[in-house]
Design an enzyme around this catalytic site. Structure first.
Site, PDB file in Angstrom:
ATOM      1  N   GLY A 106       2.849   2.112  10.813  1.00  0.00           N
ATOM      2  CA  GLY A 106       3.811   3.204  10.699  1.00  0.00           C
ATOM      3  C   GLY A 106       4.558   3.501  11.987  1.00  0.00           C
ATOM      4  O   GLY A 106       5.222   4.522  12.109  1.00  0.00           O
TER       5      GLY A 106
ATOM      6  N   SER B 169       3.606  -2.325  10.162  1.00  0.00           N
ATOM      7  CA  SER B 169       5.063  -2.427  10.339  1.00  0.00           C
ATOM      8  C   SER B 169       5.627  -3.788   9.909  1.00  0.00           C
ATOM      9  O   SER B 169       6.528  -4.319  10.551  1.00  0.00           O
ATOM     10  CB  SER B 169       5.460  -2.111  11.788  1.00  0.00           C
ATOM     11  OG  SER B 169       5.117  -0.758  12.093  1.00  0.00           O
TER      12      SER B 169
ATOM     13  N   LYS C 172       0.122   4.316  -0.219  1.00  0.00           N
ATOM     14  CA  LYS C 172      -0.450   5.508   0.440  1.00  0.00           C
ATOM     15  C   LYS C 172      -0.192   6.740  -0.437  1.00  0.00           C
ATOM     16  O   LYS C 172      -0.287   6.645  -1.654  1.00  0.00           O
ATOM     17  CB  LYS C 172       0.108   5.643   1.860  1.00  0.00           C
ATOM     18  CG  LYS C 172      -0.085   4.329   2.650  1.00  0.00           C
ATOM     19  CD  LYS C 172       0.201   4.443   4.113  1.00  0.00           C
ATOM     20  CE  LYS C 172      -0.045   3.086   4.779  1.00  0.00           C
ATOM     21  NZ  LYS C 172       0.098   3.131   6.234  1.00  0.00           N
TER      22      LYS C 172
ATOM     23  N   HIS D  28      -9.469   1.369   4.990  1.00  0.00           N
ATOM     24  CA  HIS D  28      -8.170   1.497   5.667  1.00  0.00           C
ATOM     25  C   HIS D  28      -8.326   2.440   6.868  1.00  0.00           C
ATOM     26  O   HIS D  28      -9.083   3.408   6.806  1.00  0.00           O
ATOM     27  CB  HIS D  28      -7.117   2.037   4.701  1.00  0.00           C
ATOM     28  CG  HIS D  28      -5.731   1.926   5.246  1.00  0.00           C
ATOM     29  ND1 HIS D  28      -5.227   2.835   6.152  1.00  0.00           N
ATOM     30  CD2 HIS D  28      -4.757   0.997   5.051  1.00  0.00           C
ATOM     31  CE1 HIS D  28      -3.993   2.462   6.480  1.00  0.00           C
ATOM     32  NE2 HIS D  28      -3.680   1.357   5.829  1.00  0.00           N
TER      33      HIS D  28
ATOM     34  N   GLU E  19      -6.579   4.750   7.904  1.00  0.00           N
ATOM     35  CA  GLU E  19      -6.296   6.159   7.606  1.00  0.00           C
ATOM     36  C   GLU E  19      -7.509   6.825   6.951  1.00  0.00           C
ATOM     37  O   GLU E  19      -7.734   8.025   7.124  1.00  0.00           O
ATOM     38  CB  GLU E  19      -5.026   6.261   6.749  1.00  0.00           C
ATOM     39  CG  GLU E  19      -3.795   5.997   7.619  1.00  0.00           C
ATOM     40  CD  GLU E  19      -2.604   5.383   6.905  1.00  0.00           C
ATOM     41  OE1 GLU E  19      -2.574   5.385   5.660  1.00  0.00           O
ATOM     42  OE2 GLU E  19      -1.695   4.896   7.605  1.00  0.00           O
TER      43      GLU E  19
ATOM     44  N   ASN F  94       0.874  -1.179   0.000  1.00  0.00           N
ATOM     45  CA  ASN F  94       0.000   0.000   0.000  1.00  0.00           C
ATOM     46  C   ASN F  94       0.908   1.225   0.000  1.00  0.00           C
ATOM     47  O   ASN F  94       1.538   1.530   1.009  1.00  0.00           O
ATOM     48  CB  ASN F  94      -0.900  -0.029   1.242  1.00  0.00           C
ATOM     49  CG  ASN F  94      -1.741   1.230   1.356  1.00  0.00           C
ATOM     50  OD1 ASN F  94      -1.793   2.048   0.434  1.00  0.00           O
ATOM     51  ND2 ASN F  94      -2.410   1.388   2.490  1.00  0.00           N
TER      52      ASN F  94
ATOM     53  N   GLU G 215      -5.345  -4.872  10.423  1.00  0.00           N
ATOM     54  CA  GLU G 215      -4.301  -3.867  10.630  1.00  0.00           C
ATOM     55  C   GLU G 215      -4.540  -3.149  11.955  1.00  0.00           C
ATOM     56  O   GLU G 215      -5.297  -2.176  12.006  1.00  0.00           O
ATOM     57  CB  GLU G 215      -4.322  -2.842   9.486  1.00  0.00           C
ATOM     58  CG  GLU G 215      -4.062  -3.440   8.120  1.00  0.00           C
ATOM     59  CD  GLU G 215      -3.443  -2.410   7.169  1.00  0.00           C
ATOM     60  OE1 GLU G 215      -2.454  -2.765   6.520  1.00  0.00           O
ATOM     61  OE2 GLU G 215      -3.923  -1.264   7.107  1.00  0.00           O
TER      62      GLU G 215
HETATM   63  P1  13P Z   1       3.224   0.289   7.593  1.00  0.00           P
HETATM   64  O1  13P Z   1       3.712  -1.008   6.974  1.00  0.00           O
HETATM   65  O2  13P Z   1       3.972   1.483   7.101  1.00  0.00           O
HETATM   66  O3  13P Z   1       3.122   0.183   9.075  1.00  0.00           O
HETATM   67  O4  13P Z   1       1.712   0.493   7.044  1.00  0.00           O
HETATM   68  C1  13P Z   1       0.806  -0.540   7.149  1.00  0.00           C
HETATM   69  C2  13P Z   1      -0.418  -0.193   6.398  1.00  0.00           C
HETATM   70  O5  13P Z   1      -1.166   0.679   6.782  1.00  0.00           O
HETATM   71  C3  13P Z   1      -0.685  -0.915   5.146  1.00  0.00           C
HETATM   72  O6  13P Z   1      -1.968  -0.637   4.672  1.00  0.00           O
END
Ligand code: 13P
Length: 252
Positions: A173, A213, A11, A95, A97, A9, A167
């Site tokens: 992150g 992560s 982002k 997601h 976010e 992903n 997740e």
């Molecule tokens: P990270 O791998 O940067 O923690 O992000 C995970 C994520 O949100 C994948 O959709």
């Protein structure tokens, strides 16, 4: 057996040129990969060129969000048909976010999911608890609410066409990965919800990815868990080398 999935992903990272260069480099290096499906999710602006570059290769292209309407007055949104037109096969829905930055609700996730399915896209539906919810002992309650709300009204055949991603928000992150055992516990809980709602066949078949992560150093431990069917990778999917190291987890 559930075929593992390694999905990146991206982002809000990568221009069109960067996306194309990444996929050009990745394609030949995964030409012989049979043990897992590989997907990347570029930002909207790079989708069409990414899909063009990925054509005929093992790289599937996912969008990061979708609107439920086919068209209309929805400034900033993109419809399922537009994603298909851009060459997407998959779409990430719900997601954390999106839920946190844009206030997305389970009901909206459900509408997006149904629209994506109707259009023929494969949805990757994300669920997961915040740190506060975990520390308050609410993890399973939150997952159940997101599951029942997100998947409301789906038929078993519709459910068979989706993937899920667990997740935990506190692991995204932050460099703080869930332990394989902790992640597997939530995956098993989600699979049991799927069993209750959609039956054994669907529950046994649905692929549940872990996200939060995931790195080359921890992917093998996560993937060793029977319940973990893949990874949804953020930061570590942005460089070809680290994404490849994750894809190649069996030889880690
Ligand atoms: P990270 O791998 O940067 O923690 O992000 C995970 C994520 O949100 C994948 O959709």
């Amino acid at each position: 057996m559930r075929k593992p999935v390694i999905a990146g992903n991206w982002k809000m990272y990568k221009t069109r040129g960067e996306a194309v260069a990444f996929i050009e480099e990745l394609k030949p290096r995964i030409a012989n990969v049979e043990h897992c499906d590989v997907i990347v999710a570029p930002p909207f602006t790079a989708l069409a060129e990414a899909a063009q570059t990925a054509k005929g290769s093992k790289v599937g292209i996912a969008a990061q969000d979708v609107h439920w309407d086919a068209e209309g007055a929805h400034t900033g949104d993109v419809s399922p048909g537009m994603l298909l037109d851009a060459g997407c096969s998959h779409v990430i829905i719900g997601h954390s976010e999106r839920r946190h930055d844009h206030g997305e609700t389970d009901e909206q996730v459900n509408r997006k999911l149904k629209a994506a399915l109707a259009a023929g896209l494969t949805p990757i539906v994300c669920v997961g608890e915040t740190l506060e919810e975990r520390e308050g002992g609410q993890t399973q309650k939150v997952l159940e609410r997101q599951f029942l709300g997100g998947f409301a009204g789906l038929t078993p055949p519709e459910f068979s066409r989706i993937m899920m991603a667990y997740e935990p928000v506190w692991a995204i992150g932050t460099g703080r990965t869930a332990t394989p055992e902790l992640a597997a516990e939530s995956h098993a809980f989600l699979r049991n919800l799927a069993r209750r709602q959609f039956g054994d066949e669907q529950a046994n078949a649905v692929r549940i990815l872990y996200g939060g992560s995931v790195k080359p150093q921890n992917v093998a431990g996560l993937m060793a868990q029977e319940e973990i069917d893949g990874a949804l990778v953020g930061g570590a999917s942005l460089s070809v080398e680290s994404f490849l190291a994750i894809i190649n987890y069996p030889s880690a």
